[in-house]
Every structure is written in structure tokens, then in C-alpha cells.
Design a protein around this motif. Structure first.
Motif, PDB file in Angstrom:
ATOM      1  N   LYS A  50      17.319 -28.915  27.312  1.00  0.00           N
ATOM      2  CA  LYS A  50      17.627 -28.926  25.851  1.00  0.00           C
ATOM      3  C   LYS A  50      19.083 -29.557  25.826  1.00  0.00           C
ATOM      4  O   LYS A  50      19.717 -30.140  25.411  1.00  0.00           O
ATOM      5  CB  LYS A  50      16.883 -28.558  25.183  1.00  0.00           C
ATOM      6  CG  LYS A  50      15.704 -28.762  25.008  1.00  0.00           C
ATOM      7  CD  LYS A  50      15.049 -29.953  24.687  1.00  0.00           C
ATOM      8  CE  LYS A  50      13.085 -30.246  24.260  1.00  0.00           C
ATOM      9  NZ  LYS A  50      12.981 -31.832  23.898  1.00  0.00           N
ATOM     10  N   ALA A  51      19.646 -28.575  25.896  1.00  0.00           N
ATOM     11  CA  ALA A  51      21.039 -28.029  26.188  1.00  0.00           C
ATOM     12  C   ALA A  51      21.991 -28.539  27.105  1.00  0.00           C
ATOM     13  O   ALA A  51      23.079 -29.176  26.527  1.00  0.00           O
ATOM     14  CB  ALA A  51      20.971 -26.366  26.260  1.00  0.00           C
ATOM     15  N   TYR A  52      21.568 -28.667  28.306  1.00  0.00           N
ATOM     16  CA  TYR A  52      22.432 -29.582  29.024  1.00  0.00           C
ATOM     17  C   TYR A  52      21.875 -30.666  30.031  1.00  0.00           C
ATOM     18  O   TYR A  52      21.436 -31.037  29.684  1.00  0.00           O
ATOM     19  CB  TYR A  52      22.637 -29.202  30.414  1.00  0.00           C
ATOM     20  CG  TYR A  52      23.402 -26.963  29.985  1.00  0.00           C
ATOM     21  CD1 TYR A  52      24.451 -26.862  30.341  1.00  0.00           C
ATOM     22  CD2 TYR A  52      22.110 -26.193  30.197  1.00  0.00           C
ATOM     23  CE1 TYR A  52      25.218 -25.766  29.988  1.00  0.00           C
ATOM     24  CE2 TYR A  52      22.738 -24.708  29.580  1.00  0.00           C
ATOM     25  CZ  TYR A  52      24.019 -25.174  29.859  1.00  0.00           C
ATOM     26  OH  TYR A  52      24.868 -23.410  29.647  1.00  0.00           O
ATOM     27  N   LEU A  53      22.930 -32.089  29.925  1.00  0.00           N
ATOM     28  CA  LEU A  53      22.866 -33.019  30.582  1.00  0.00           C
ATOM     29  C   LEU A  53      23.155 -32.975  32.218  1.00  0.00           C
ATOM     30  O   LEU A  53      22.092 -33.399  32.467  1.00  0.00           O
ATOM     31  CB  LEU A  53      23.551 -34.091  30.288  1.00  0.00           C
ATOM     32  CG  LEU A  53      24.002 -34.553  29.036  1.00  0.00           C
ATOM     33  CD1 LEU A  53      25.262 -35.183  28.607  1.00  0.00           C
ATOM     34  CD2 LEU A  53      22.657 -34.980  28.877  1.00  0.00           C
ATOM     35  N   SER A  54      24.096 -32.075  32.275  1.00  0.00           N
ATOM     36  CA  SER A  54      23.663 -31.078  33.798  1.00  0.00           C
ATOM     37  C   SER A  54      24.086 -29.688  34.240  1.00  0.00           C
ATOM     38  O   SER A  54      25.056 -29.792  33.508  1.00  0.00           O
ATOM     39  CB  SER A  54      24.398 -32.121  35.005  1.00  0.00           C
ATOM     40  OG  SER A  54      26.520 -32.491  34.097  1.00  0.00           O
ATOM     41  N   ILE A  55      23.325 -29.497  34.894  1.00  0.00           N
ATOM     42  CA  ILE A  55      23.710 -27.464  35.403  1.00  0.00           C
ATOM     43  C   ILE A  55      23.632 -28.291  36.802  1.00  0.00           C
ATOM     44  O   ILE A  55      23.061 -28.090  37.793  1.00  0.00           O
ATOM     45  CB  ILE A  55      23.245 -27.146  34.511  1.00  0.00           C
ATOM     46  CG1 ILE A  55      23.855 -25.498  34.729  1.00  0.00           C
ATOM     47  CG2 ILE A  55      21.762 -27.512  35.460  1.00  0.00           C
ATOM     48  CD1 ILE A  55      22.872 -24.546  34.057  1.00  0.00           C
ATOM     49  N   TYR A 110      21.440 -29.851  39.126  1.00  0.00           N
ATOM     50  CA  TYR A 110      20.488 -30.110  38.170  1.00  0.00           C
ATOM     51  C   TYR A 110      20.516 -31.315  37.461  1.00  0.00           C
ATOM     52  O   TYR A 110      21.788 -30.772  36.292  1.00  0.00           O
ATOM     53  CB  TYR A 110      19.243 -29.831  37.837  1.00  0.00           C
ATOM     54  CG  TYR A 110      18.656 -28.562  38.622  1.00  0.00           C
ATOM     55  CD1 TYR A 110      17.831 -29.795  39.330  1.00  0.00           C
ATOM     56  CD2 TYR A 110      19.078 -27.237  39.367  1.00  0.00           C
ATOM     57  CE1 TYR A 110      16.947 -29.428  40.436  1.00  0.00           C
ATOM     58  CE2 TYR A 110      17.787 -27.045  40.679  1.00  0.00           C
ATOM     59  CZ  TYR A 110      16.911 -27.759  40.885  1.00  0.00           C
ATOM     60  OH  TYR A 110      16.912 -26.965  42.008  1.00  0.00           O
ATOM     61  N   HIS A 111      20.010 -32.841  36.472  1.00  0.00           N
ATOM     62  CA  HIS A 111      20.924 -33.897  35.765  1.00  0.00           C
ATOM     63  C   HIS A 111      19.742 -34.026  35.159  1.00  0.00           C
ATOM     64  O   HIS A 111      17.659 -33.559  35.338  1.00  0.00           O
ATOM     65  CB  HIS A 111      20.908 -34.774  36.478  1.00  0.00           C
ATOM     66  CG  HIS A 111      22.586 -34.770  36.880  1.00  0.00           C
ATOM     67  ND1 HIS A 111      23.294 -35.396  36.510  1.00  0.00           N
ATOM     68  CD2 HIS A 111      22.530 -34.571  38.205  1.00  0.00           C
ATOM     69  CE1 HIS A 111      24.178 -35.228  37.549  1.00  0.00           C
ATOM     70  NE2 HIS A 111      23.686 -34.794  38.167  1.00  0.00           N
ATOM     71  N   PHE A 112      19.441 -33.402  33.198  1.00  0.00           N
ATOM     72  CA  PHE A 112      18.475 -34.405  32.554  1.00  0.00           C
ATOM     73  C   PHE A 112      18.992 -34.861  31.615  1.00  0.00           C
ATOM     74  O   PHE A 112      19.898 -35.519  31.582  1.00  0.00           O
ATOM     75  CB  PHE A 112      18.022 -32.630  31.812  1.00  0.00           C
ATOM     76  CG  PHE A 112      18.697 -31.258  32.979  1.00  0.00           C
ATOM     77  CD1 PHE A 112      16.868 -30.440  33.340  1.00  0.00           C
ATOM     78  CD2 PHE A 112      18.985 -30.578  32.974  1.00  0.00           C
ATOM     79  CE1 PHE A 112      17.163 -29.877  34.020  1.00  0.00           C
ATOM     80  CE2 PHE A 112      19.129 -29.437  33.380  1.00  0.00           C
ATOM     81  CZ  PHE A 112      18.419 -29.293  34.180  1.00  0.00           C
ATOM     82  N   ASN A 113      17.227 -35.870  31.496  1.00  0.00           N
ATOM     83  CA  ASN A 113      17.794 -36.719  30.216  1.00  0.00           C
ATOM     84  C   ASN A 113      18.504 -38.181  31.027  1.00  0.00           C
ATOM     85  O   ASN A 113      19.759 -37.813  30.300  1.00  0.00           O
ATOM     86  CB  ASN A 113      19.143 -35.982  29.090  1.00  0.00           C
ATOM     87  CG  ASN A 113      17.869 -35.022  27.946  1.00  0.00           C
ATOM     88  OD1 ASN A 113      16.432 -34.969  28.214  1.00  0.00           O
ATOM     89  ND2 ASN A 113      18.188 -34.096  27.985  1.00  0.00           N
ATOM     90  N   ALA A 114      18.272 -38.693  31.619  1.00  0.00           N
ATOM     91  CA  ALA A 114      19.341 -39.608  32.951  1.00  0.00           C
ATOM     92  C   ALA A 114      20.451 -40.039  31.452  1.00  0.00           C
ATOM     93  O   ALA A 114      21.228 -40.633  32.294  1.00  0.00           O
ATOM     94  CB  ALA A 114      18.700 -39.610  33.739  1.00  0.00           C
ATOM     95  N   GLU A 136      20.826 -40.664  28.653  1.00  0.00           N
ATOM     96  CA  GLU A 136      21.640 -40.555  27.660  1.00  0.00           C
ATOM     97  C   GLU A 136      22.540 -39.766  28.109  1.00  0.00           C
ATOM     98  O   GLU A 136      23.543 -40.327  27.673  1.00  0.00           O
ATOM     99  CB  GLU A 136      20.969 -39.212  26.884  1.00  0.00           C
ATOM    100  CG  GLU A 136      19.849 -39.149  26.369  1.00  0.00           C
ATOM    101  CD  GLU A 136      18.737 -38.213  25.714  1.00  0.00           C
ATOM    102  OE1 GLU A 136      20.316 -37.093  25.384  1.00  0.00           O
ATOM    103  OE2 GLU A 136      18.194 -38.199  25.097  1.00  0.00           O
ATOM    104  N   GLU A 137      22.812 -39.468  29.796  1.00  0.00           N
ATOM    105  CA  GLU A 137      23.769 -39.086  30.193  1.00  0.00           C
ATOM    106  C   GLU A 137      24.341 -40.851  30.776  1.00  0.00           C
ATOM    107  O   GLU A 137      25.821 -40.722  30.289  1.00  0.00           O
ATOM    108  CB  GLU A 137      23.646 -38.369  31.687  1.00  0.00           C
ATOM    109  CG  GLU A 137      24.975 -38.199  32.055  1.00  0.00           C
ATOM    110  CD  GLU A 137      24.432 -36.982  33.711  1.00  0.00           C
ATOM    111  OE1 GLU A 137      25.076 -35.816  33.805  1.00  0.00           O
ATOM    112  OE2 GLU A 137      22.857 -36.746  33.702  1.00  0.00           O
TER     113      GLU A 137
END
Length: 268
Positions: A193-198, A232-236, A238-239
Motif C-alpha cells: 500500500k505504501a510503495y509504488l516500488s521497493i 518489486y513494483h506495485f500498482n503498476a 498508478e505508477e
């Protein structure tokens, strides 16, 4: 019909098998089943024949204590819960008729850790209230789950991971691992939830995973997307949208802020 002598003989066999290294857990399970059937023929309510009755109660309690430890060794959580439920009768209801067991607080502390690992916090506190204050303050088996519950309330997850290397008994490892999995899942959900990528290495650090392979396996289990940049990429979606925009819609934000200010001034 089984006599106390017969059950005592079976118990001695069970105790011998349980103390062997390595243990034959299947054999212990068979003996436990035989003893449990035999115990159903006994009367466990205190009677006028106090000495004989006490022998029966102690024998049954000792069998159940090995049963609870056997359930943990075989990772049978349901069986552990059943054994503890029966043991609480001997620990609390019959405490005036029996000498205190040396395994009592180890198993009650283990039960507290079990409840915590299942996120059954209300039951955790209910069981804690049944224990004497001096035990809560000083007994290492009880202090361990109490400290873990405090770390959870504080959000001090790193202390929980460190606590795995400081369990008061080997039997605590099963529920400790369950608790760590739960905590790791909470951290992972926050990361999503907090990161688009890490970076993969940072994810490993936050999840307290000790190797690259471990974090890759964990990411795969949660269906995380690993990019060529080793992040790692999240909510691609949105990014991508954010990168395409390039700049923040500052003019729109400014207009909204001014409008909010006007409304506040009118209210005042």
C-alpha cells in the motif's frame, strides 16, 4: 475394565517413548490413544478416598501434559487446543487437590503464545487474568508471550523477529513461527500500500528475510512483480500514470486549497 495400575503401566511406556532421542512420535500417538480410552473409565471428581483419587488425577494430568507436547511436536494445532482445554481443569479446578505440576506454566505460557499467533487477543487476556500476579511478573514461560503481545501493540515488529532466538522452550518454536508469518504478512501488506516500488534488498530487510532466495520466494507467494531493475513494483497502472504526467497538477491543488479556505472563513 482398566485399573489404575494398567493405565500407570501404559503411562510409563509412554513416558519412556517420549524421553527417547529421537522420539518415535507415531508410537507415542498410539500409546496416547490407548491411555485416553482407558481414562474414560475413571472418575475424576474428588472423592472420600483422597489418596487413590489424587493418584488418578495426577496420572490423567501427566498423560495430558505429554499429549499437549506431542501435539506441538506433530504440529497438530487442533489436538493441542483440546489437550490444553482438558488440562486447565486440572490446573485450576483441581488445584486444591493436586500438587503443582512442573510443566504447568510452560504449557499455559505456550497456550498464550498459541492464542497470540491466532490473533485471538481477547482470549489471550482472559487466560492471562487467570494467572497469579507473581507468575505474570516473573515466570519466563509466561513473560515471553506477554512481551510479544506488547511488541505487537507498539508495532515493534523487529523485536518480535529477534524474540525467535530467545524462546523459553523448544516447543514454543511452532507458534513463534506462526506469529512471525502473521507479522510478516502485515508488513508485506503495508509495503504493497505504501510503495509504488521497493528494491528487493530493502524488501528483504523490512520482512526480516535473510537471503535473496528467501525474499524471491516470498514475493512469488504474494504475486509481487519483480522488474529488471531488481525492484518489486506495485500498482503498476498508478505508477505509469504518475510517470506520464511528469508534474503534479499544482494549479488544481492551489484552486482547491483556496476554495477550502474560503469555506472555512465563511464558517468562522
Amino acid at each position: 475394565m482398566s485399573s489404575v495400575k494398567d493405565v500407570a503401566s501404559l503411562y510409563q511406556n509412554l513416558k519412556t517413548e517420549w524421553n527417547k532421542k529421537p522420539r518415535k512420535l507415531d508410537k507415542c500417538g498410539e500409546l496416547l490413544n490407548k491411555i485416553k480410552i482407558a481414562l474414560t473409565q475413571f472418575s475424576f471428581l474428588p472423592s472420600n478416598n483422597a489418596a487413590a483419587n489424587q493418584k488418578e488425577l495426577i496420572l490423567a494430568r501427566d498423560v495430558l501434559e505429554i499429549g499437549a507436547q506431542w501435539a506441538v511436536a506433530t504440529k497438530d494445532v487442533k489436538a493441542f487446543e483440546r489437550y490444553i482445554s482438558q488440562l486447565k481443569c486440572y490446573y485450576f479446578d483441581y488445584k486444591d487437590h493436586l500438587p503443582e505440576s512442573s510443566f504447568m506454566y510452560q504449557l499455559l505460557g505456550l497456550n498464550l503464545l498459541f492464542l497470540l499467533s491466532q490473533n485471538r487477543v481477547a482470549e489471550f487476556h482472559t487466560e492471562l487474568e487467570r494467572l497469579p500476579v507473581d507468575i505474570i511478573r516473573a515466570d519466563p514461560y509466561v513473560r515471553h508471550p506477554i512481551a510479544l503481545e506488547q511488541y505487537l501493540m507498539e508495532g515493534s515488529y523487529n523485536k518480535i523477529f529477534l524474540a525467535k532466538g530467545n524462546v523459553p522452550a523448544v516447543s514454543y518454536t511452532l507458534f513463534m513461527d506462526t506469529l512471525l508469518d502473521t507479522v510478516r504478512g502485515e508488513i508485506a501488506a503495508c509495503i504493497e500500500k505504501a510503495y509504488l516500488s521497493i528494491p528487493c534488498s530493502e524488501a528483504a530487510r523490512r520482512l526480516n528475510l535473510q537471503s535473496q532466495q528467501a525474499v524471491l520466494e516470498y514475493g512469488k507467494k504474494r504475486n509481487w512483480t519483480l522488474g529488471n531493475d531488481n525492484c518489486y513494483h506495485f500498482n503498476a497502472a498508478e505508477e505509469t500514470s504518475a510517470s506520464n504526467c511528469g508534474i503534479l497538477p499544482s494549479s488544481e491543488l492551489a484552486e482547491q486549497t483556496i476554495e477550502y479556505a474560503r469555506h472555512l472563513e465563511m464558517i468562522v
